[in-house]
Design a protein around this motif. Structure first.
Motif, PDB file in Angstrom:
ATOM      1  N   ASP A  44     -18.044  82.408  28.006  1.00 60.37           N
ATOM      2  CA  ASP A  44     -17.899  80.873  27.613  1.00 60.37           C
ATOM      3  C   ASP A  44     -18.799  80.068  26.597  1.00 60.37           C
ATOM      4  OD1 ASP A  44     -15.480  81.168  29.363  1.00 60.37           O
ATOM      5  OD2 ASP A  44     -16.504  80.242  31.269  1.00 60.37           O
ATOM      6  N   GLU A  45     -19.929  80.717  26.756  1.00 60.32           N
ATOM      7  CA  GLU A  45     -20.993  80.000  25.202  1.00 60.32           C
ATOM      8  C   GLU A  45     -20.367  80.697  24.452  1.00 60.32           C
ATOM      9  OE1 GLU A  45     -24.730  77.305  24.339  1.00 60.32           O
ATOM     10  OE2 GLU A  45     -22.740  77.941  26.558  1.00 60.32           O
ATOM     11  N   LEU A  46     -20.634  82.023  24.510  1.00 62.78           N
ATOM     12  CA  LEU A  46     -19.974  82.612  23.237  1.00 62.78           C
ATOM     13  C   LEU A  46     -18.760  81.784  22.473  1.00 62.78           C
ATOM     14  CD1 LEU A  46     -21.089  86.133  23.252  1.00 62.78           C
ATOM     15  CD2 LEU A  46     -22.178  84.719  22.111  1.00 62.78           C
ATOM     16  N   GLU A  47     -18.026  81.821  22.910  1.00 63.68           N
ATOM     17  CA  GLU A  47     -17.271  81.965  22.519  1.00 63.68           C
ATOM     18  C   GLU A  47     -17.059  80.064  22.009  1.00 63.68           C
ATOM     19  OE1 GLU A  47     -12.272  80.135  24.050  1.00 63.68           O
ATOM     20  OE2 GLU A  47     -13.881  81.751  25.121  1.00 63.68           O
ATOM     21  N   LYS A  48     -18.143  78.757  22.417  1.00 60.24           N
ATOM     22  CA  LYS A  48     -18.229  77.220  22.120  1.00 60.24           C
ATOM     23  C   LYS A  48     -18.613  77.227  21.220  1.00 60.24           C
ATOM     24  CE  LYS A  48     -20.217  73.374  23.597  1.00 60.24           C
ATOM     25  NZ  LYS A  48     -21.247  73.515  25.131  1.00 60.24           N
ATOM     26  N   LEU A  49     -20.071  78.810  20.917  1.00 62.76           N
ATOM     27  CA  LEU A  49     -20.920  79.122  19.569  1.00 62.76           C
ATOM     28  C   LEU A  49     -20.043  79.403  18.926  1.00 62.76           C
ATOM     29  CD1 LEU A  49     -23.564  80.105  21.632  1.00 62.76           C
ATOM     30  CD2 LEU A  49     -23.642  77.803  20.584  1.00 62.76           C
ATOM     31  N   GLY A  50     -19.211  80.369  19.250  1.00 63.10           N
ATOM     32  CA  GLY A  50     -18.835  81.036  18.087  1.00 63.10           C
ATOM     33  C   GLY A  50     -17.568  80.696  17.826  1.00 63.10           C
ATOM     34  N   LEU A  51     -16.940  79.220  18.468  1.00 64.89           N
ATOM     35  CA  LEU A  51     -15.129  79.464  18.014  1.00 64.89           C
ATOM     36  C   LEU A  51     -15.610  77.585  17.781  1.00 64.89           C
ATOM     37  CD1 LEU A  51     -13.198  81.312  19.559  1.00 64.89           C
ATOM     38  CD2 LEU A  51     -13.697  81.963  17.718  1.00 64.89           C
ATOM     39  N   ARG A  52     -16.422  76.447  18.366  1.00 66.88           N
ATOM     40  CA  ARG A  52     -15.689  75.404  18.547  1.00 66.88           C
ATOM     41  C   ARG A  52     -17.283  74.722  18.154  1.00 66.88           C
ATOM     42  NH1 ARG A  52     -14.274  77.332  23.251  1.00 66.88           N
ATOM     43  NH2 ARG A  52     -15.546  76.240  24.470  1.00 66.88           N
ATOM     44  N   SER A  53     -18.280  74.656  17.546  1.00 63.38           N
ATOM     45  CA  SER A  53     -19.465  75.146  17.000  1.00 63.38           C
ATOM     46  C   SER A  53     -19.627  74.554  14.961  1.00 63.38           C
ATOM     47  CB  SER A  53     -20.788  75.925  17.103  1.00 63.38           C
ATOM     48  OG  SER A  53     -21.007  76.902  16.594  1.00 63.38           O
ATOM     49  N   GLU A  89     -28.953  77.831  13.688  1.00 63.91           N
ATOM     50  CA  GLU A  89     -28.578  76.713  14.534  1.00 63.91           C
ATOM     51  C   GLU A  89     -27.539  77.201  15.652  1.00 63.91           C
ATOM     52  OE1 GLU A  89     -27.518  72.098  16.131  1.00 63.91           O
ATOM     53  OE2 GLU A  89     -27.876  72.697  14.038  1.00 63.91           O
ATOM     54  N   ILE A  90     -26.733  78.219  14.869  1.00 61.18           N
ATOM     55  CA  ILE A  90     -25.613  78.665  16.275  1.00 61.18           C
ATOM     56  C   ILE A  90     -26.063  80.495  16.115  1.00 61.18           C
ATOM     57  CG2 ILE A  90     -23.169  79.241  16.073  1.00 61.18           C
ATOM     58  CD1 ILE A  90     -22.518  77.291  14.522  1.00 61.18           C
ATOM     59  N   SER A  91     -26.922  81.101  15.139  1.00 61.12           N
ATOM     60  CA  SER A  91     -27.157  82.059  15.860  1.00 61.12           C
ATOM     61  C   SER A  91     -28.426  82.293  16.312  1.00 61.12           C
ATOM     62  CB  SER A  91     -28.024  82.827  14.742  1.00 61.12           C
ATOM     63  OG  SER A  91     -26.798  82.844  13.425  1.00 61.12           O
ATOM     64  N   GLU A  92     -29.525  81.903  16.081  1.00 63.89           N
ATOM     65  CA  GLU A  92     -30.572  82.259  17.518  1.00 63.89           C
ATOM     66  C   GLU A  92     -30.069  81.840  19.128  1.00 63.89           C
ATOM     67  OE1 GLU A  92     -33.111  83.532  16.901  1.00 63.89           O
ATOM     68  OE2 GLU A  92     -33.224  82.832  15.192  1.00 63.89           O
ATOM     69  N   LYS A  93     -29.108  80.790  18.922  1.00 64.91           N
ATOM     70  CA  LYS A  93     -28.300  81.106  20.393  1.00 64.91           C
ATOM     71  C   LYS A  93     -28.285  82.294  20.789  1.00 64.91           C
ATOM     72  CE  LYS A  93     -28.186  75.910  20.108  1.00 64.91           C
ATOM     73  NZ  LYS A  93     -27.420  74.944  19.990  1.00 64.91           N
ATOM     74  N   GLU A 196       0.079  89.626  13.789  1.00 65.58           N
ATOM     75  CA  GLU A 196       1.918  89.382  13.906  1.00 65.58           C
ATOM     76  C   GLU A 196       1.830  88.139  14.146  1.00 65.58           C
ATOM     77  OE1 GLU A 196       3.602  92.444  15.558  1.00 65.58           O
ATOM     78  OE2 GLU A 196       3.610  93.981  14.738  1.00 65.58           O
ATOM     79  N   SER A 197       1.340  87.681  14.985  1.00 65.24           N
ATOM     80  CA  SER A 197       1.490  85.940  15.440  1.00 65.24           C
ATOM     81  C   SER A 197      -0.179  85.484  16.627  1.00 65.24           C
ATOM     82  CB  SER A 197       2.590  85.693  16.565  1.00 65.24           C
ATOM     83  OG  SER A 197       2.164  87.101  17.783  1.00 65.24           O
ATOM     84  N   GLY A 198      -0.115  84.589  16.930  1.00 64.57           N
ATOM     85  CA  GLY A 198      -1.408  84.282  16.907  1.00 64.57           C
ATOM     86  C   GLY A 198      -2.807  84.327  16.220  1.00 64.57           C
ATOM     87  N   VAL A 199      -4.102  84.158  17.259  1.00 63.35           N
ATOM     88  CA  VAL A 199      -5.100  84.401  16.111  1.00 63.35           C
ATOM     89  C   VAL A 199      -6.318  85.007  16.762  1.00 63.35           C
ATOM     90  CG1 VAL A 199      -6.850  83.213  15.174  1.00 63.35           C
ATOM     91  CG2 VAL A 199      -5.437  82.004  15.380  1.00 63.35           C
ATOM     92  N   ARG A 200      -6.555  86.475  16.133  1.00 65.07           N
ATOM     93  CA  ARG A 200      -7.305  87.345  16.878  1.00 65.07           C
ATOM     94  C   ARG A 200      -9.289  86.786  16.077  1.00 65.07           C
ATOM     95  NH1 ARG A 200     -10.185  92.436  15.797  1.00 65.07           N
ATOM     96  NH2 ARG A 200      -9.030  94.264  17.073  1.00 65.07           N
ATOM     97  N   ALA A 201      -9.837  86.647  17.139  1.00 64.54           N
ATOM     98  CA  ALA A 201     -11.171  85.689  17.142  1.00 64.54           C
ATOM     99  C   ALA A 201     -12.308  87.290  17.539  1.00 64.54           C
ATOM    100  CB  ALA A 201     -11.277  84.756  17.497  1.00 64.54           C
ATOM    101  N   SER A 202     -13.117  87.386  17.243  1.00 61.41           N
ATOM    102  CA  SER A 202     -13.949  88.625  17.585  1.00 61.41           C
ATOM    103  C   SER A 202     -14.953  87.852  17.188  1.00 61.41           C
ATOM    104  CB  SER A 202     -13.521  89.850  17.781  1.00 61.41           C
ATOM    105  OG  SER A 202     -12.874  89.947  15.411  1.00 61.41           O
ATOM    106  N   LEU A 203     -16.538  88.906  17.678  1.00 62.96           N
ATOM    107  CA  LEU A 203     -17.771  88.343  17.613  1.00 62.96           C
ATOM    108  C   LEU A 203     -17.903  90.004  17.404  1.00 62.96           C
ATOM    109  CD1 LEU A 203     -20.740  86.406  18.161  1.00 62.96           C
ATOM    110  CD2 LEU A 203     -21.025  89.334  18.468  1.00 62.96           C
ATOM    111  N   VAL A 204     -18.509  90.347  16.412  1.00 67.42           N
ATOM    112  CA  VAL A 204     -18.625  91.787  15.584  1.00 67.42           C
ATOM    113  C   VAL A 204     -20.629  92.059  15.276  1.00 67.42           C
ATOM    114  CG1 VAL A 204     -18.411  93.993  14.462  1.00 67.42           C
ATOM    115  CG2 VAL A 204     -16.251  92.077  14.686  1.00 67.42           C
TER     116      VAL A 204
END
Length: 219
Positions: A44-53, A89-93, A196-204
């Motif tokens: 949940d924290e990763l998703e928040k930091l990566g997609l909603r920060s 600010e985002i990366s260190e977290k 093809e559809s939607g959003v493929r979001a990934s942290l690599v």
């Protein structure tokens, strides 16, 4: 749960040995969910930091190896000459979550490396419909990359299979599920098929046991 933090447990070691053999042969493996690479709270924290920060994204159409791409990239750590944190600010977290010594030790065991590993490069990839990542080799970006780790943050998408090609001419195709963890060898060519559809979001992130300057040969 296997409790991956208990590195001496027989159950943990058996699971790691099995996945390590798959990684060695196929060039890619999905970490068993029972190992709980990340807790629900950490996901949940990763998703928040990566997609909603408010992380800045750029559209990339040509990759490091010259391969055609169509993907939006949010830089967290770059590795052009050496690892550099882009958005502290985002990366260190995020790093605080992923650099847990037990987690890195698990990746070291999985990749069968003798020396401790570190995260050299990290980014978030957003792939919308018609996005893709062309066939490439991660070692063309840095010859010391050993494995890449992909944490799937996207819930709803179709297409976007991750395809890894083996030296024997075969290949493995994986369509990552939400909150899955895929580990791939950096010396095996691979690509991401068109979404093809939607959003493929990934942290690599890319893992290496070498901590010096990037030894990539440049023109």
């Amino acid at each position: 749960m296997y409790q991956f933090s208990i590195g001496t447990s027989q159950q943990f070691q058996t699971a790691i040995d099995k996945m390590s053999r798959i990684l060695d042969h196929d060039g890619v493996v999905v970490i068993e969910t029972e190992l709980e690479f990340l807790t629900s709270k950490e996901w949940d924290e990763l998703e928040k930091l990566g997609l909603r920060s408010g992380l800045n994204y750029e559209t990339v159409e040509v990759g490091d190896a010259g391969e055609p791409n169509k993907v939006e990239v949010g830089r967290l750590i770059t590795d052009v000459d050496r690892p550099r944190v882009v958005d502290e600010e985002i990366s260190e977290k995020i790093l605080k979550l992923l650099k847990d010594p037990r987690r890195l030790a698990m990746l070291q065991k999985l990749a069968q490396l003798d020396s401790p590993v570190q995260i050299r490069r990290m980014q978030i990839n957003l792939m919308h419909p018609n996005s893709f990542i062309g066939l490439h080799l991660d070692k063309d970006s840095n010859p010391d990359y050993e494995i890449s780790v992909t944490l799937q943050l996207g819930r709803y998408f179709e297409g976007g299979a991750f395809v890894v090609y083996r030296p024997d001419g075969g290949h493995t195709s994986i369509t990552p599920e939400y909150q899955s963890v895929t580990v791939s060898r950096c010396d095996y060519p691979h690509k991401v098929c068109t979404v093809e559809s939607g959003v493929r979001a990934s942290l690599v992130f890319f893992v290496s046991s070498y901590d010096g300057d990037n030894r990539r040969l440049r023109a």
